[in-house]
Design an enzyme around this catalytic site. Structure first.
Site, PDB file in Angstrom:
ATOM      1  N   TYR A 151       0.820  -1.216   0.000  1.00 38.66           N
ATOM      2  CA  TYR A 151       0.000   0.000   0.000  1.00 38.66           C
ATOM      3  C   TYR A 151       0.854   1.266   0.000  1.00 38.66           C
ATOM      4  CZ  TYR A 151       1.151  -0.208   4.952  1.00 38.66           C
ATOM      5  OH  TYR A 151       1.831  -0.280   6.143  1.00 38.66           O
ATOM      6  N   SER A 163       5.396   2.017  -0.700  1.00 40.43           N
ATOM      7  CA  SER A 163       6.436   1.839  -1.722  1.00 40.43           C
ATOM      8  C   SER A 163       6.377   0.467  -2.387  1.00 40.43           C
ATOM      9  CB  SER A 163       7.825   2.081  -1.130  1.00 40.43           C
ATOM     10  OG  SER A 163       8.121   1.123  -0.132  1.00 40.43           O
ATOM     11  N   GLU A 193      11.197  -3.666   5.423  1.00 40.30           N
ATOM     12  CA  GLU A 193      10.175  -3.004   6.236  1.00 40.30           C
ATOM     13  C   GLU A 193      10.559  -2.990   7.716  1.00 40.30           C
ATOM     14  OE1 GLU A 193       7.700  -1.511   4.562  1.00 40.30           O
ATOM     15  OE2 GLU A 193       8.570  -2.308   2.732  1.00 40.30           O
TER      16      GLU A 193
END
Length: 178
Positions: free
Chosen positions: A6, A8, A83
């Site tokens: 949602y 990069s 992440e």
């Protein structure tokens, strides 16, 4: 295994995948409330990237990626590293834009309010100013914002993500005023 992008992950797909579908998840909204000191900012001067906040009745458009069979753990390990800045994973239901495809479960990376990089809500003007001024190892924070807004607009022209597009407008006004 499917992973939902949602932020990069919509426009910077640097991992192998077998298939991808445009669609949405429910009960969340996309917000620039996550700090980035490892990609779009630096320690002491964080950038802002998106996370999801619980929002009953909300929805977030993005892209689901099917990880290659036999490489799921390898790709997930890479995504866990990418992440790393305060994100955790959970599983949610993904609704494909193509309604002939049934909804299915996807892995979701989300920066929760209890992580050390969470910046939380702020006036849009303040968020825009922070994005305008921030840069990090992955580039300027403005690039992240503009790439995301362009990608969402192209993938889902009917999506009216007010937070995203209002920030885009405010940052572009700052760029033009400089």
């Amino acid at each position: 295994m499917w992973v939902f992008g949602y932020g990069s992950l919509i426009w910077k797909v640097d991992f192998p995948y077998q298939d991808k579908l445009v669609g949405y998840i429910t009960n969340y909204s996309r917000r620039f409330w996550q700090g980035s000191t490892d990609h779009r900012g630096v320690p002491g001067k964080p950038g802002r990237v998106v996370t999801l906040v619980e929002d009953p009745g909300g929805s977030v458009w993005g892209v689901a990626y099917k990880l290659p069979v036999g490489k799921e753990e390898e790709v997930k390990t890479y995504l866990d590293f990418r992440e790393k800045g305060g994100y955790r994973t959970t599983t949610v239901i993904f609704y494909p834009k193509d309604s002939t495809t049934k909804p299915f479960s996807v892995l979701l990376y989300i920066g929760t309010c209890d992580n050390p990089n969470y910046l939380g809500p702020a006036p849009l003007e303040d968020i825009a100013e922070q994005i305008f001024n921030a840069a990090g190892p992955s580039g300027r924070n403005t690039e992240y914002l503009f790439e995301l807004a362009d990608s969402v607009r192209k993938l889902v022209p009917e999506d009216a993500d007010e937070h995203l597009f209002s920030l885009e407008k405010l940052v572009k006004e700052r760029l033009e005023g400089k």
